[in-house]
Design a protein around this motif. Structure first.
Motif, PDB file in Angstrom:
ATOM      1  N   ILE A  67       0.823  -1.208   0.000  1.00  0.00           N
ATOM      2  CA  ILE A  67       0.000   0.000   0.000  1.00  0.00           C
ATOM      3  C   ILE A  67       0.855   1.255   0.000  1.00  0.00           C
ATOM      4  CG2 ILE A  67      -1.888  -1.174   1.160  1.00  0.00           C
ATOM      5  CD1 ILE A  67      -0.987   0.137   3.770  1.00  0.00           C
ATOM      6  N   TRP A  68       2.117   1.174   0.388  1.00  0.00           N
ATOM      7  CA  TRP A  68       2.985   2.355   0.425  1.00  0.00           C
ATOM      8  C   TRP A  68       3.469   2.722  -0.971  1.00  0.00           C
ATOM      9  CZ3 TRP A  68       2.341   4.718   4.746  1.00  0.00           C
ATOM     10  CH2 TRP A  68       2.119   3.995   5.923  1.00  0.00           C
ATOM     11  N   PHE A 138       9.598  23.997  -5.623  1.00  0.00           N
ATOM     12  CA  PHE A 138       8.587  23.244  -4.893  1.00  0.00           C
ATOM     13  C   PHE A 138       9.115  22.910  -3.501  1.00  0.00           C
ATOM     14  CE2 PHE A 138       8.153  22.284  -9.418  1.00  0.00           C
ATOM     15  CZ  PHE A 138       6.828  22.638  -9.639  1.00  0.00           C
ATOM     16  N   PRO A 139       8.238  22.563  -2.563  1.00  0.00           N
ATOM     17  CA  PRO A 139       8.709  22.154  -1.229  1.00  0.00           C
ATOM     18  C   PRO A 139       9.631  20.944  -1.294  1.00  0.00           C
ATOM     19  CG  PRO A 139       6.354  22.621  -1.193  1.00  0.00           C
ATOM     20  CD  PRO A 139       6.767  22.649  -2.640  1.00  0.00           C
ATOM     21  N   VAL A 140      10.393  20.769  -0.242  1.00  0.00           N
ATOM     22  CA  VAL A 140      11.388  19.701  -0.226  1.00  0.00           C
ATOM     23  C   VAL A 140      10.733  18.324  -0.144  1.00  0.00           C
ATOM     24  CG1 VAL A 140      13.463  18.872   0.957  1.00  0.00           C
ATOM     25  CG2 VAL A 140      12.950  21.308   0.914  1.00  0.00           C
ATOM     26  N   ASN A 141       9.554  18.244   0.481  1.00  0.00           N
ATOM     27  CA  ASN A 141       8.943  16.938   0.726  1.00  0.00           C
ATOM     28  C   ASN A 141       8.103  16.433  -0.438  1.00  0.00           C
ATOM     29  OD1 ASN A 141       7.111  19.016   1.129  1.00  0.00           O
ATOM     30  ND2 ASN A 141       5.894  17.860   2.594  1.00  0.00           N
ATOM     31  N   VAL A 142       8.011  17.166  -1.537  1.00  0.00           N
ATOM     32  CA  VAL A 142       7.251  16.715  -2.704  1.00  0.00           C
ATOM     33  C   VAL A 142       8.096  16.935  -3.954  1.00  0.00           C
ATOM     34  CG1 VAL A 142       4.998  17.157  -1.669  1.00  0.00           C
ATOM     35  CG2 VAL A 142       6.123  18.955  -2.979  1.00  0.00           C
ATOM     36  N   ASP A 143       7.745  16.210  -5.029  1.00  0.00           N
ATOM     37  CA  ASP A 143       8.441  16.400  -6.294  1.00  0.00           C
ATOM     38  C   ASP A 143       7.647  17.349  -7.179  1.00  0.00           C
ATOM     39  OD1 ASP A 143       6.292  14.834  -6.889  1.00  0.00           O
ATOM     40  OD2 ASP A 143       7.407  13.313  -8.014  1.00  0.00           O
ATOM     41  N   ARG A 147       3.885  14.591  -5.718  1.00  0.00           N
ATOM     42  CA  ARG A 147       3.894  13.328  -4.981  1.00  0.00           C
ATOM     43  C   ARG A 147       4.809  13.453  -3.766  1.00  0.00           C
ATOM     44  NH1 ARG A 147       5.610   9.229  -9.665  1.00  0.00           N
ATOM     45  NH2 ARG A 147       7.318  10.766  -9.688  1.00  0.00           N
ATOM     46  N   ASP A 148       4.399  12.836  -2.669  1.00  0.00           N
ATOM     47  CA  ASP A 148       5.171  12.911  -1.429  1.00  0.00           C
ATOM     48  C   ASP A 148       6.436  12.064  -1.544  1.00  0.00           C
ATOM     49  OD1 ASP A 148       3.285  14.550  -0.244  1.00  0.00           O
ATOM     50  OD2 ASP A 148       2.135  12.861   0.561  1.00  0.00           O
ATOM     51  N   ASP A 155      15.735   0.422  -2.453  1.00  0.00           N
ATOM     52  CA  ASP A 155      16.965  -0.343  -2.638  1.00  0.00           C
ATOM     53  C   ASP A 155      17.437  -0.310  -4.092  1.00  0.00           C
ATOM     54  OD1 ASP A 155      16.879  -0.941   0.036  1.00  0.00           O
ATOM     55  OD2 ASP A 155      15.887  -2.880  -0.263  1.00  0.00           O
ATOM     56  N   ASP A 156      16.502  -0.271  -5.044  1.00  0.00           N
ATOM     57  CA  ASP A 156      16.875  -0.231  -6.454  1.00  0.00           C
ATOM     58  C   ASP A 156      16.949   1.196  -6.994  1.00  0.00           C
ATOM     59  OD1 ASP A 156      14.228   0.333  -6.268  1.00  0.00           O
ATOM     60  OD2 ASP A 156      13.562  -1.094  -7.784  1.00  0.00           O
ATOM     61  N   MET A 157      16.865   2.238  -6.112  1.00  0.00           N
ATOM     62  CA  MET A 157      16.972   3.659  -6.477  1.00  0.00           C
ATOM     63  C   MET A 157      15.882   4.076  -7.466  1.00  0.00           C
ATOM     64  SD  MET A 157      19.360   4.723  -4.584  1.00  0.00           S
ATOM     65  CE  MET A 157      19.604   6.363  -5.226  1.00  0.00           C
ATOM     66  N   SER A 158      14.724   3.446  -7.395  1.00  0.00           N
ATOM     67  CA  SER A 158      13.594   3.849  -8.222  1.00  0.00           C
ATOM     68  C   SER A 158      12.610   4.633  -7.360  1.00  0.00           C
ATOM     69  CB  SER A 158      12.927   2.625  -8.849  1.00  0.00           C
ATOM     70  OG  SER A 158      12.399   1.780  -7.833  1.00  0.00           O
ATOM     71  N   GLY A 159      11.441   4.883  -7.893  1.00  0.00           N
ATOM     72  CA  GLY A 159      10.405   5.558  -7.123  1.00  0.00           C
ATOM     73  C   GLY A 159      10.527   7.072  -7.175  1.00  0.00           C
ATOM     74  N   ILE A 160       9.866   7.701  -6.209  1.00  0.00           N
ATOM     75  CA  ILE A 160       9.759   9.164  -6.209  1.00  0.00           C
ATOM     76  C   ILE A 160      11.053   9.812  -5.754  1.00  0.00           C
ATOM     77  CG2 ILE A 160       8.454  11.105  -5.265  1.00  0.00           C
ATOM     78  CD1 ILE A 160       6.104   9.191  -4.922  1.00  0.00           C
TER      79      ILE A 160
END
Length: 387
Positions: A67-68, A138-143, A147-148, A155-160
């Motif tokens: 879910i995360w 933009f704020p530091v906590n979002v892209d 997205r947060d 571990d694979d350096m993917s995602g946001i």
């Protein structure tokens, strides 16, 4: 048909008037007007048809749903990174960019589907359909897509990404290496923003692309994921790890400081920034007048001026000169002494004690009371001596 004298005179007058008009036109300067043509910004183009978008959920590729990260996990070892399926669409920033409803809203984010080339809303989209610039902060906590971010990378350096580090470098793997690989990488990735530097490892088929702005790196990561360059390869685009080279770390820190200084320049008024940087001639003249120390024609060097300023700032408050107190023109009126209230101590008041002391200072003689004699008649006394 012969012309009459009246007609001849009329023609002569008309000719003279025409000559005078021509002379007047020649004498008057011709005003040149520059026609300004403002090209209106076009609306954003619809990238795909709405009917072509599948509304069904993606096929289950794992045993557990996280879910995360909103993805299945545990059973996708064959295609762990999803690199066996190429992207079906691709964004064309030249043709697809345009204004949307988000252009009228301050602080709007960029459209994630526009970056992937799958937005079907066009001008009705509530997100921006263009490439990020240096002015998009933009704020530091979002892209840049709203997205947060997370506390750390996957571990694979993917995602946001992570909000604990400002990352402007993306990792590009599975590149088809040829003689013009560096030019090919720069040509495909420069359309997503201004590139600071590019490094290609030809022996491994890997490239590292660093942008001047972090938002451009975020946009390029989503836009080039599962895409191809000049060949039919499927790119593996991830976030880059920290460069262990000390020179690269110093260069990164210096560039971040320059970006922070540029942000401060945009936030402050232009006159104030010019005065700080020493580009305002009026500020220089004012500084020269104030720093002459009362001597006409004396040009104070900068080191003397700064040392004097630091001396005044570090001086304690007690050493500062204060203006002498001025006497008042109107003297205060004479006030009658107010009698102090009597303070009672014990049985008698202070006035009674003072009166008794005055009597004690006169001719009054006091005698002590005779002590009773001991005997059978205790506490017996009489004024008669015969007793």
């Amino acid at each position: 048909m012969a012309e009459t004298p009246v007609e001849d005179s009329a023609l002569q007058v008309a000719g003279v008037a025409a000559e005078g008009t021509e002379q007047q036109i020649q004498l008057e300067p011709v005003k040149k007007t520059k026609k300004i043509i403002r090209k209106k910004k076009r609306p954003a183009r619809v990238q795909v048809d709405r009917g072509a978008i599948s509304t069904e959920p993606p096929a289950q590729t794992g045993d557990l749903f996280n879910i995360w990260y909103s993805k299945w996990s545990g059973g996708d070892r064959d295609d762990r990174h999803g690199l066996n399926t190429p992207a079906k669409t691709r964004c064309d920033p030249v043709k697809d960019s345009g204004f949307t409803k988000a252009d009228n809203v301050t602080g709007s984010y960029f459209c994630l589907y526009f970056a992937k080339g799958t937005c079907w809303r066009g001008a009705d989209c509530e997100y921006l359909h263009r490439i990020p610039t240096l002015h998009d902060l933009f704020p530091v906590n979002v892209d840049c897509f709203g997205r947060d971010k997370h506390s750390d990378y996957r571990d694979d350096m993917s995602g946001i990404g992570s909000f604990s580090r400002q990352n402007r470098t993306i990792y590009v793997g599975r590149i088809h290496v040829d003689d013009s690989i560096e030019e090919t990488v720069a040509r495909h990735f420069c359309q997503w923003g201004v590139i600071a530097r590019t490094r290609v490892l030809t022996g491994r088929g890997v490239a590292f692309v660093t942008y001047q702005n972090e938002a451009n790196a975020q946009f390029a990561k989503e836009a080039m994921s599962n895409q191809a360059l000049d060949h039919e390869e499927i790119l593996n685009v991830r976030w880059a790890t920290v460069d262990p080279n000390p020179l690269a770390q110093k260069r990164e820190a210096r560039q971040l400081e320059e970006q922070a200084a540029e942000a401060v320049r945009r936030a402050l008024p232009a006159a104030f920034v010019a005065e700080i940087e020493g580009k305002d001639p009026e500020a220089k003249k004012r500084k020269k007048i104030e720093g002459s120390f009362g001597l006409d024609g004396y040009d104070v060097p900068d080191d003397v001026w700064h040392s004097r300023t630091r001396q005044l700032e570090s001086a304690p408050q007690a050493n500062q000169l204060e203006a002498p107190e001025q006497s008042h023109m109107i003297e205060p009126a004479y006030a009658e002494p107010v009698p102090e209230p009597e303070v009672q101590s014990g049985i008698f008041s202070s006035s009674t004690v003072a009166a008794l002391r005055g009597l004690a200072g006169g001719n009054v003689i006091t005698q002590s009371v005779a002590k009773p004699s001991g005997g059978p008649l205790v506490a017996y006394g009489s004024d008669d001596e015969s007793d």
